[in-house]
Scaffold this motif. Structure first.
Motif, PDB file in Angstrom:
ATOM      1  N   THR A   1      45.867   0.545  64.335  1.00  0.00           N
ATOM      2  CA  THR A   1      44.803  -0.349  64.796  1.00  0.00           C
ATOM      3  C   THR A   1      45.360  -1.512  65.584  1.00  0.00           C
ATOM      4  O   THR A   1      44.720  -2.020  66.513  1.00  0.00           O
ATOM      5  N   LEU A   2      46.568  -1.948  65.243  1.00  0.00           N
ATOM      6  CA  LEU A   2      47.159  -3.098  65.917  1.00  0.00           C
ATOM      7  C   LEU A   2      47.575  -2.756  67.343  1.00  0.00           C
ATOM      8  O   LEU A   2      47.390  -3.554  68.266  1.00  0.00           O
ATOM      9  N   THR A   3      48.143  -1.596  67.540  1.00  0.00           N
ATOM     10  CA  THR A   3      48.629  -1.214  68.870  1.00  0.00           C
ATOM     11  C   THR A   3      47.553  -0.585  69.742  1.00  0.00           C
ATOM     12  O   THR A   3      47.796  -0.308  70.909  1.00  0.00           O
ATOM     13  N   ARG A   4      46.408  -0.372  69.188  1.00  0.00           N
ATOM     14  CA  ARG A   4      45.324   0.279  69.934  1.00  0.00           C
ATOM     15  C   ARG A   4      44.621  -0.762  70.802  1.00  0.00           C
ATOM     16  O   ARG A   4      44.073  -1.738  70.286  1.00  0.00           O
ATOM     17  N   ARG A   5      44.626  -0.549  72.114  1.00  0.00           N
ATOM     18  CA  ARG A   5      44.027  -1.507  73.037  1.00  0.00           C
ATOM     19  C   ARG A   5      42.679  -1.027  73.558  1.00  0.00           C
ATOM     20  O   ARG A   5      42.284  -1.361  74.663  1.00  0.00           O
ATOM     21  N   TYR A   6      41.971  -0.261  72.796  1.00  0.00           N
ATOM     22  CA  TYR A   6      40.672   0.258  73.204  1.00  0.00           C
ATOM     23  C   TYR A   6      39.812   0.449  71.960  1.00  0.00           C
ATOM     24  O   TYR A   6      40.296   0.377  70.821  1.00  0.00           O
ATOM     25  N   SER A   7      38.540   0.687  72.181  1.00  0.00           N
ATOM     26  CA  SER A   7      37.609   1.000  71.095  1.00  0.00           C
ATOM     27  C   SER A   7      36.815   2.238  71.475  1.00  0.00           C
ATOM     28  O   SER A   7      36.553   2.483  72.658  1.00  0.00           O
ATOM     29  N   VAL A   8      36.433   3.009  70.471  1.00  0.00           N
ATOM     30  CA  VAL A   8      35.669   4.235  70.683  1.00  0.00           C
ATOM     31  C   VAL A   8      34.261   4.031  70.154  1.00  0.00           C
ATOM     32  O   VAL A   8      34.078   3.612  69.001  1.00  0.00           O
ATOM     33  N   VAL A   9      33.280   4.308  70.988  1.00  0.00           N
ATOM     34  CA  VAL A   9      31.880   4.204  70.586  1.00  0.00           C
ATOM     35  C   VAL A   9      31.169   5.479  71.012  1.00  0.00           C
ATOM     36  O   VAL A   9      31.631   6.208  71.905  1.00  0.00           O
ATOM     37  N   PHE A  10      30.034   5.741  70.367  1.00  0.00           N
ATOM     38  CA  PHE A  10      29.248   6.939  70.652  1.00  0.00           C
ATOM     39  C   PHE A  10      27.930   6.554  71.302  1.00  0.00           C
ATOM     40  O   PHE A  10      27.265   5.604  70.863  1.00  0.00           O
ATOM     41  N   LYS A  11      27.577   7.295  72.340  1.00  0.00           N
ATOM     42  CA  LYS A  11      26.266   7.152  72.972  1.00  0.00           C
ATOM     43  C   LYS A  11      25.350   8.236  72.429  1.00  0.00           C
ATOM     44  O   LYS A  11      25.721   9.415  72.401  1.00  0.00           O
ATOM     45  N   PRO A  12      24.156   7.886  71.957  1.00  0.00           N
ATOM     46  CA  PRO A  12      23.300   8.890  71.298  1.00  0.00           C
ATOM     47  C   PRO A  12      22.840   9.967  72.265  1.00  0.00           C
ATOM     48  O   PRO A  12      22.876   9.797  73.493  1.00  0.00           O
ATOM     49  N   ARG A  13      22.392  11.059  71.695  1.00  0.00           N
ATOM     50  CA  ARG A  13      21.839  12.131  72.505  1.00  0.00           C
ATOM     51  C   ARG A  13      20.532  11.689  73.155  1.00  0.00           C
ATOM     52  O   ARG A  13      19.819  10.827  72.635  1.00  0.00           O
ATOM     53  N   SER A  14      20.212  12.287  74.270  1.00  0.00           N
ATOM     54  CA  SER A  14      18.988  11.919  74.986  1.00  0.00           C
ATOM     55  C   SER A  14      17.733  12.262  74.190  1.00  0.00           C
ATOM     56  O   SER A  14      16.690  11.643  74.373  1.00  0.00           O
ATOM     57  N   LYS A  15      17.850  13.240  73.285  1.00  0.00           N
ATOM     58  CA  LYS A  15      16.682  13.629  72.488  1.00  0.00           C
ATOM     59  C   LYS A  15      16.645  12.926  71.137  1.00  0.00           C
ATOM     60  O   LYS A  15      15.798  13.250  70.294  1.00  0.00           O
ATOM     61  N   ALA A  16      17.523  11.953  70.927  1.00  0.00           N
ATOM     62  CA  ALA A  16      17.532  11.231  69.653  1.00  0.00           C
ATOM     63  C   ALA A  16      16.273  10.387  69.517  1.00  0.00           C
ATOM     64  O   ALA A  16      15.846   9.717  70.464  1.00  0.00           O
ATOM     65  N   LYS A  17      15.686  10.385  68.345  1.00  0.00           N
ATOM     66  CA  LYS A  17      14.461   9.656  68.084  1.00  0.00           C
ATOM     67  C   LYS A  17      14.787   8.250  67.609  1.00  0.00           C
ATOM     68  O   LYS A  17      15.621   8.052  66.732  1.00  0.00           O
ATOM     69  N   ALA A  18      14.119   7.282  68.214  1.00  0.00           N
ATOM     70  CA  ALA A  18      14.325   5.889  67.816  1.00  0.00           C
ATOM     71  C   ALA A  18      13.489   5.568  66.581  1.00  0.00           C
ATOM     72  O   ALA A  18      12.318   5.968  66.481  1.00  0.00           O
ATOM     73  N   LEU A  19      14.079   4.856  65.629  1.00  0.00           N
ATOM     74  CA  LEU A  19      13.429   4.503  64.378  1.00  0.00           C
ATOM     75  C   LEU A  19      13.041   3.031  64.383  1.00  0.00           C
ATOM     76  O   LEU A  19      13.599   2.229  65.136  1.00  0.00           O
ATOM     77  N   SER A  20      12.101   2.693  63.544  1.00  0.00           N
ATOM     78  CA  SER A  20      11.801   1.283  63.300  1.00  0.00           C
ATOM     79  C   SER A  20      12.729   0.768  62.202  1.00  0.00           C
ATOM     80  O   SER A  20      13.411   1.548  61.525  1.00  0.00           O
ATOM     81  N   VAL A  21      12.744  -0.532  62.002  1.00  0.00           N
ATOM     82  CA  VAL A  21      13.642  -1.119  61.017  1.00  0.00           C
ATOM     83  C   VAL A  21      13.329  -0.600  59.618  1.00  0.00           C
ATOM     84  O   VAL A  21      14.231  -0.268  58.837  1.00  0.00           O
ATOM     85  N   ARG A  22      12.059  -0.468  59.279  1.00  0.00           N
ATOM     86  CA  ARG A  22      11.692  -0.039  57.931  1.00  0.00           C
ATOM     87  C   ARG A  22      11.924   1.450  57.695  1.00  0.00           C
ATOM     88  O   ARG A  22      11.884   1.905  56.560  1.00  0.00           O
ATOM     89  N   ASP A  23      12.162   2.214  58.766  1.00  0.00           N
ATOM     90  CA  ASP A  23      12.432   3.645  58.606  1.00  0.00           C
ATOM     91  C   ASP A  23      13.907   3.945  58.338  1.00  0.00           C
ATOM     92  O   ASP A  23      14.269   5.091  58.065  1.00  0.00           O
ATOM     93  N   VAL A  24      14.769   2.955  58.447  1.00  0.00           N
ATOM     94  CA  VAL A  24      16.196   3.145  58.161  1.00  0.00           C
ATOM     95  C   VAL A  24      16.381   3.005  56.654  1.00  0.00           C
ATOM     96  O   VAL A  24      16.378   1.903  56.102  1.00  0.00           O
ATOM     97  N   LYS A  25      16.538   4.124  55.967  1.00  0.00           N
ATOM     98  CA  LYS A  25      16.589   4.158  54.504  1.00  0.00           C
ATOM     99  C   LYS A  25      18.040   4.195  54.007  1.00  0.00           C
ATOM    100  O   LYS A  25      18.995   4.300  54.779  1.00  0.00           O
ATOM    101  N   GLY A  26      18.174   4.150  52.684  1.00  0.00           N
ATOM    102  CA  GLY A  26      19.484   4.173  52.067  1.00  0.00           C
ATOM    103  C   GLY A  26      20.225   5.472  52.271  1.00  0.00           C
ATOM    104  O   GLY A  26      21.465   5.496  52.274  1.00  0.00           O
ATOM    105  N   GLU A  27      19.511   6.575  52.470  1.00  0.00           N
ATOM    106  CA  GLU A  27      20.170   7.864  52.680  1.00  0.00           C
ATOM    107  C   GLU A  27      20.897   7.935  54.024  1.00  0.00           C
ATOM    108  O   GLU A  27      21.670   8.857  54.264  1.00  0.00           O
ATOM    109  N   MET A  28      20.674   6.942  54.894  1.00  0.00           N
ATOM    110  CA  MET A  28      21.314   6.942  56.203  1.00  0.00           C
ATOM    111  C   MET A  28      22.569   6.084  56.233  1.00  0.00           C
ATOM    112  O   MET A  28      23.122   5.832  57.312  1.00  0.00           O
ATOM    113  N   VAL A  29      23.042   5.617  55.090  1.00  0.00           N
ATOM    114  CA  VAL A  29      24.253   4.805  55.058  1.00  0.00           C
ATOM    115  C   VAL A  29      25.434   5.635  55.563  1.00  0.00           C
ATOM    116  O   VAL A  29      25.657   6.761  55.121  1.00  0.00           O
TER     117      VAL A  29
END
Length: 749
Positions: free
Chosen positions: A147-175
């Motif tokens: 982690t110290l020598t790594r000069r970049y970060s990796v992130v994921f862009k969601p799929r185009s068909k991914a469904k957007a959720l509301s705040v209250r729809d994010v449940k504990g099973e999604m941890v």
């Protein structure tokens, strides 16, 4: 091989997942994913395009220190490795971020070049430590953490068909899973440095320890490897080395549910979002965004931990942020939209087409919609040599009887504008509109939290029920409407906030409906200091008319039956809101100037307005701000034509909008409304004058005809006007000219 035991009846089960095989899939994806690029002039069917290995090029950019964030699109992963592999990434995102980093570390070429003097100090330290690692005698000796020598970060862009959720729809099973949440940003903290790897040195033996800080509960190690510490039977104290540690930018964001996501009888919920690295400063309060990230728990610390016990808080570690409505400067043109914009620009009825596309389901109010279109476009803000700033944003107030669709117009403008805030007079206080002093929950410092006008900076603030506001709260926006700043002197904080916003207000008369038996000032009941700050104040009165009421009833009934407005066969389709935004974004790039002849015409028009004071002066007092309003409206009309110069026709249209804003009042008071012949006669007298304000002796008939038809009158109305005023205005040159008979008397009028 790392196997994870199956948990009973859980959604995220990973049975017999071989992470070495998963790393092989990642390596294969980076090596094989490619796109075909077709150069200009090449046929698509030829198949001879250039093949680009996208992620290999990105890795080269990372190796050359040109890129700090590697964004992996899950659509690309699915195209190479299939949906099952993407499913594993979504269900166990944190682990797969580590796997991607390990594979990328093995693929990146090592940097052996000696750093230069102007390089980052961390590059120098890293180069020296690599030399030390290469010269170490014991191969088992601990080296730098990855982690110290790594000069970049990796992130994921969601799929185009991914469904957007509301705040209250994010449940504990999604941890631990990747989730996309839609909401509005309500609060953004300052950017602070966050420790990822601590560099510690012992005060007794100078031994170095590098420790990763994974979470808030990470504990510091002690120096136990030193022979000096063993001989003295004492542990060495560790001191932090700032230059050798790894710090990243960190920002905390509060995301709130949108109104359409809140169930009946509930209040909006909020979620904490952590932005790290290059994602910081990408959102501002008031933005509606889609944020994709990993839903993770975080334990309470301090006194809260004693009360919470085993309960933990949650947050979203952001990977990707997408704005729902981008600002005008961030909009990207597509070839299809660019073609539509060019078609609109060439259309002679562009002004009317765009204005009618604003809330087409609302019947009538053509001139009001034209004024709202100019509000969206605005004029260019000017700054003098001595740094005096003259606002270019246009302020409009809609004052009218109940049921004339004022609130609906306000909400439509909020939807069209890239940045719009809607609030009501009774539900807003002076602090809620300007700024409040609160305590930052992260740093415990006193900070300023912007109100509605600050959130609408570089946008539009729509204030409904403007007349219901308390007088003390209403005075809070006086400075905003003219100076476009908010001065704060509270709790030891003395500053000035930007509020470069257009104000669109809606209000009712004092007695609910306009009372013709009382004066204008009694009906409006707003101070003159506030009214003069509005560039246009429309009186939208509900006047009974059999023909008009029948057309209105047919329109409203059709909308309720078919869900859209009635459209004639020859009428063009309304312009889409996205195209309107793009058109306005192009128009706002122009900064029209005022030529000398147009400037003289504006001066004469203003002098004429001041000299013809009537009983409506207490409705909207004509002052120097009126002159600035004419200039702003004229500049907005020139912008709408993609022009760099203001024309006299623009000034005429601005003056016409000011006249029609009071037309309904004149009609309501009875006996004061003028017939078309009188209006056309006044138009001819005011339009055709030279720079000194004198009437032209002869006027081109075609120019008069174009002016009359452009103002919404017919050629028959012009003929009736010439018949009624034939004693002062006659035809000449076989009907191609109009000549004043008594020009001296007319000039003296």
């Amino acid at each position: 091989m790392a196997n994870r035991a199956a948990a009973p009846s859980t959604a995220a089960n990973f049975i017999n997942v071989n992470y070495e095989e998963e790393k092989e899939k990642i390596r294969r994806f980076i090596d094989k994913f490619a796109v075909e690029t077709i150069s200009d002039g090449m046929d698509v069917d030829e198949g001879a395009g250039e093949t680009r290995f996208v992620y290999k090029e990105l890795l080269n950019a990372i190796a050359e220190r040109k890129l700090k964030k590697l964004e992996i699109e899950l659509d690309d992963v699915e195209a190479v490795e299939g949906e099952d592999f993407v499913y594993n990434i979504i269900r166990n995102t944190k682990r797969y971020v580590t796997l991607f980093c390990e594979v990328i570390d093995s693929l990146l070429p090592p940097s052996v070049s000696q750093p230069k003097d102007d390089d980052d100090p961390w590059e120098v330290i890293l180069f020296q430590r690599r030399q030390r690692d290469a010269q170490r005698e014991d191969p088992k000796e601990e080296t730098f953490p990855a982690t110290l020598t790594r000069r970049y970060s990796v992130v994921f862009k969601p799929r185009s068909k991914a469904k957007a959720l509301s705040v209250r729809d994010v449940k504990g099973e999604m941890v631990g899973q990747l989730a996309t949440v839609r909401g509005m940003v309500t609060r953004v903290s300052n950017v602070k440095p966050q420790v990822e790897v601590l560099a510690l040195s012992c005060d007794k033996c100078s031994n170095e320890i590098f420790q990763e800080v994974a979470n808030l509960l990470s504990t510091l190690e002690c120096c136990l490897v030193s022979h000096i510490a063993a001989r003295n039977a004492s542990k060495g104290r560790l001191y932090m080395q700032i230059r050798a540690s790894k710090l990243v930018a960190f920002q905390e964001v509060k995301l709130q549910e949108l109104t359409d996501q809140v169930p009946i009888g509930h209040i909006p919920r909020t979620m904490t979002v952590h932005l790290v690295g290059e994602l910081t400063r990408t959102v501002t309060p008031g933005d509606t965004v889609y944020i994709t990230g990993i839903f993770l728990p975080v334990p309470y610390t301090g006194f809260k931990a004693l009360r919470a016990g085993l309960i933990t808080d949650t947050y979203l570690e952001a990977h990707h942020v997408r704005q729902v409505k981008k600002s005008y400067a961030q909009m990207e043109l597509t070839p299809e939209i660019e073609a539509q914009i060019e078609e609109l620009r060439r259309d002679q009825n562009m002004y009317s087409s765009l204005s009618k596309s604003i809330a087409p389901e609302i019947y009538g109010h053509e001139d009001v919609k034209k004024a709202l279109l100019l509000l969206l476009v605005g004029a260019s803000t000017k700054e003098t040599k001595d740094s005096m700033r003259i606002r270019g944003d246009i302020n409009i107030c809609l004052m009218g009887d109940p049921g004339v669709a004022k609130s609906q117009l306000l909400k439509q403008i909020c939807k069209i504008a890239p940045r719009g805030v809607y609030t009501t007079g009774r539900g807003s206080s002076g602090v809620g509109l300007t700024a409040a002093v609160t305590r930052d929950p992260v740093t415990e410092e006193m900070v300023l939290e912007g109100g509605a006008l600050v959130l609408a900076d570089n946008g539009i603030a729509c204030i409904d029920e403007f007349d219901k506001m308390d007088e003390d709260d209403r005075t809070a926006i006086h400075e905003v409407m003219e100076q476009q700043t908010i001065s704060i002197n509270k709790a030891g904080i003395s500053t000035r906030l930007n509020a470069r916003t257009s104000i669109l207000a809606a209000a009712n008369p004092q007695y609910g409906r306009y009372n013709v038996n009382r004066g204008v000032a009694e009906n409006i009941n707003l101070p003159a200091a506030l009214l003069s700050r509005f560039d246009l104040l429309f009186l939208m009165l509900d006047t009974p008319s059999a023909d008009q009421d029948e057309r209105l009833a047919h329109h409203v009934t059709y909308v309720h039956m078919h869900g859209k407005h009635p459209q004639a066969e020859t009428e063009a389709d309304p312009v889409d809101a996205q195209v309107i935004r793009q058109y306005i974004a192009r128009a706002r790039q122009f900064a029209p100037r005022i030529p000398r002849d147009v400037g003289d015409y504006i001066v004469n028009a203003y002098v004429h307005l001041r000299s013809n004071a009537d009983e409506l002066d207490d409705f909207q007092y004509t002052c120097a701000r009126t002159l600035l309003s004419v200039i702003r409206l004229s500049s907005a009309l020139a912008r709408l034509r993609f022009s760099d110069e203001v024309q006299i026709d623009d000034v005429e249209e601005a003056l016409r909008l000011m006249d029609v804003s009071k037309a309904s009042l004149l009609n309501r008071q009875g006996g004061k409304a003028r017939d078309p012949s009188s209006v056309i006669y006044e138009m001819i007298r005011e339009r055709f004058r030279d720079g000194n304000g004198n009437l032209y002796e002869e006027i081109n008939y075609q120019a008069v005809r174009d002016l009359v038809i452009g103002r919404g009158y017919t050629e028959a109305d012009l003929e009736n006007c010439l018949g009624e005023y034939e004693h002062v205005l006659m035809r000449a040159a076989r009907g191609t000219k109009l000549r004043w008979i008594r020009i001296d008397e007319e000039s003296a009028l």
